[in-house]
Design a protein around this motif. Structure first.
Motif, PDB file in Angstrom:
ATOM      1  N   PHE A 153      -0.180  -1.890  -7.077  1.00 59.74           N
ATOM      2  CA  PHE A 153       1.188  -2.387  -7.123  1.00 59.74           C
ATOM      3  C   PHE A 153       1.212  -3.828  -6.626  1.00 59.74           C
ATOM      4  O   PHE A 153       0.587  -4.160  -5.616  1.00 59.74           O
ATOM      5  N   ARG A 154       1.942  -4.659  -7.336  1.00 61.57           N
ATOM      6  CA  ARG A 154       2.131  -6.041  -6.901  1.00 61.57           C
ATOM      7  C   ARG A 154       3.400  -6.105  -6.063  1.00 61.57           C
ATOM      8  O   ARG A 154       4.478  -5.713  -6.524  1.00 61.57           O
ATOM      9  N   GLU A 155       3.291  -6.556  -4.806  1.00 62.10           N
ATOM     10  CA  GLU A 155       4.441  -6.595  -3.901  1.00 62.10           C
ATOM     11  C   GLU A 155       4.696  -8.024  -3.422  1.00 62.10           C
ATOM     12  O   GLU A 155       3.757  -8.772  -3.152  1.00 62.10           O
ATOM     13  N   ILE A 156       5.986  -8.373  -3.333  1.00 58.64           N
ATOM     14  CA  ILE A 156       6.341  -9.727  -2.883  1.00 58.64           C
ATOM     15  C   ILE A 156       7.255  -9.724  -1.650  1.00 58.64           C
ATOM     16  O   ILE A 156       7.471 -10.770  -1.058  1.00 58.64           O
ATOM     17  N   TYR A 157       7.766  -8.558  -1.265  1.00 59.93           N
ATOM     18  CA  TYR A 157       8.653  -8.512  -0.095  1.00 59.93           C
ATOM     19  C   TYR A 157       7.880  -7.996   1.116  1.00 59.93           C
ATOM     20  O   TYR A 157       8.104  -6.892   1.606  1.00 59.93           O
ATOM     21  N   THR A 158       6.949  -8.813   1.586  1.00 63.89           N
ATOM     22  CA  THR A 158       6.112  -8.436   2.717  1.00 63.89           C
ATOM     23  C   THR A 158       6.286  -9.433   3.859  1.00 63.89           C
ATOM     24  O   THR A 158       6.767 -10.549   3.662  1.00 63.89           O
ATOM     25  N   ALA A 159       5.851  -9.030   5.046  1.00 61.77           N
ATOM     26  CA  ALA A 159       5.902  -9.940   6.201  1.00 61.77           C
ATOM     27  C   ALA A 159       4.929  -9.462   7.267  1.00 61.77           C
ATOM     28  O   ALA A 159       4.827  -8.254   7.535  1.00 61.77           O
ATOM     29  N   TYR A 160       4.203 -10.398   7.856  1.00 59.36           N
ATOM     30  CA  TYR A 160       3.462 -10.131   9.083  1.00 59.36           C
ATOM     31  C   TYR A 160       4.432 -10.365  10.243  1.00 59.36           C
ATOM     32  O   TYR A 160       5.105 -11.412  10.282  1.00 59.36           O
ATOM     33  N   VAL A 161       4.511  -9.425  11.186  1.00 53.81           N
ATOM     34  CA  VAL A 161       5.471  -9.554  12.285  1.00 53.81           C
ATOM     35  C   VAL A 161       4.855  -9.120  13.605  1.00 53.81           C
ATOM     36  O   VAL A 161       3.872  -8.374  13.648  1.00 53.81           O
ATOM     37  N   ASP A 162       5.486  -9.588  14.690  1.00 55.20           N
ATOM     38  CA  ASP A 162       5.159  -9.106  16.029  1.00 55.20           C
ATOM     39  C   ASP A 162       5.794  -7.734  16.244  1.00 55.20           C
ATOM     40  O   ASP A 162       6.831  -7.413  15.643  1.00 55.20           O
ATOM     41  N   PRO A 163       5.233  -6.915  17.133  1.00 52.48           N
ATOM     42  CA  PRO A 163       5.806  -5.589  17.393  1.00 52.48           C
ATOM     43  C   PRO A 163       7.248  -5.635  17.888  1.00 52.48           C
ATOM     44  O   PRO A 163       8.039  -4.720  17.613  1.00 52.48           O
TER      45      PRO A 163
END
Length: 256
Positions: free
Chosen positions: A115-125
């Motif tokens: 699956f190609r995904e574009i609504y991602t984010a790396y985040v702090d806890p």
């Protein structure tokens, strides 16, 4: 009496049918336009009102001196620095939107699906508690590398169920191909929220050279490249102005 007045009014309408029709249609269109505008304004005013700590959470921006230009992408190293240096800042969370976009792979009995995904984010806890986001399955602990939180729609699409805590998927993006473990599932973001992310990845994944595949610009503790959104939560909303003054003083003192 009332019956007579209604009868007279009806006869007047019949007598002036054209003007009456124009007036009635105009009134109907005006009322419809009013209702639509009222609904639009109410929707806009409702943006981000669902967050319990909304009055204490601010997004940091950098402004160019002498211009009206500003930037929301900041060096991610400022996040932990601000939390450590300013005691009235309860939490500072870094959000790397779009940096993790790529191809997700899930293994099932028929093979691997992609699956190609574009609504991602790396985040702090701390991001989830700051934004009042709760888990519907599992927990929201992204304190370890290669862990993920996904929305219910993504869980259904990938695994056909929301009971997916402990499941794994692969992600191929600019940081190479890595495996992630699902730690929790959350509800879909409301349409009147600025946050429309449905896959959250642990920022700690990028803390090592191996985790970021040699892309040193993405060091989450770096100060050289501005690509992170930074949210700060104050213990008291009134401290926002004091923070603005003090952080600008620090910048002036350390300007090179």
């Amino acid at each position: 009496m009332i019956k007579t007045q209604l009868l007279i009014a009806f006869r007047q309408l019949l007598k002036n049918r054209t003007s009456a029709l124009i007036n009635i249609v105009g009134l109907a269109l005006g009322l419809a336009a009013f209702v639509l505008i009222l609904g639009f304004v109410a929707f806009e005013w409702s943006y981000n009102q669902m967050y319990e700590n909304g009055d204490r959470v601010y997004r940091l921006v950098a402004a160019e001196t002498g211009t009206e230009d500003f930037y929301t992408g900041l060096p991610p190293g400022y996040g932990p620095f601000i939390e450590a240096q300013f005691p009235f800042v309860d939490h500072a969370a870094r959000v790397l939107l779009g940096v993790g976009d790529g191809v997700f792979g899930v293994q099932d009995e028929f093979g691997e699906k992609f699956f190609r995904e574009i609504y991602t984010a790396y985040v702090d806890p701390s991001f989830f508690s700051m934004m009042s986001i709760e888990a519907v399955r599992g927990d929201l602990n992204l304190s370890g590398p290669n862990t993920a939180i996904i929305s219910k729609s993504v869980a259904e699409k990938y695994y056909g169920s929301t009971d997916v805590v402990g499941q794994r998927f692969s992600l191929s993006n600019q940081f190479g191909t890595q495996d992630y473990q699902v730690k929790g599932v959350i509800s879909e973001p409301p349409s009147n929220s600025d946050i429309q992310t449905n896959i959250y990845l642990s920022l700690e994944t990028l803390a090592t050279d191996e985790g970021r595949d040699g892309n040193d610009w993405a060091d989450p503790d770096g100060f050289d490249n501005g690509f992170a959104g930074i949210l700060v939560e104050f213990s008291d909303p009134s401290m926002a102005d004091a923070f603005h003054e003090k952080v600008n003083e620090w910048i002036e003192e350390n300007r090179t």
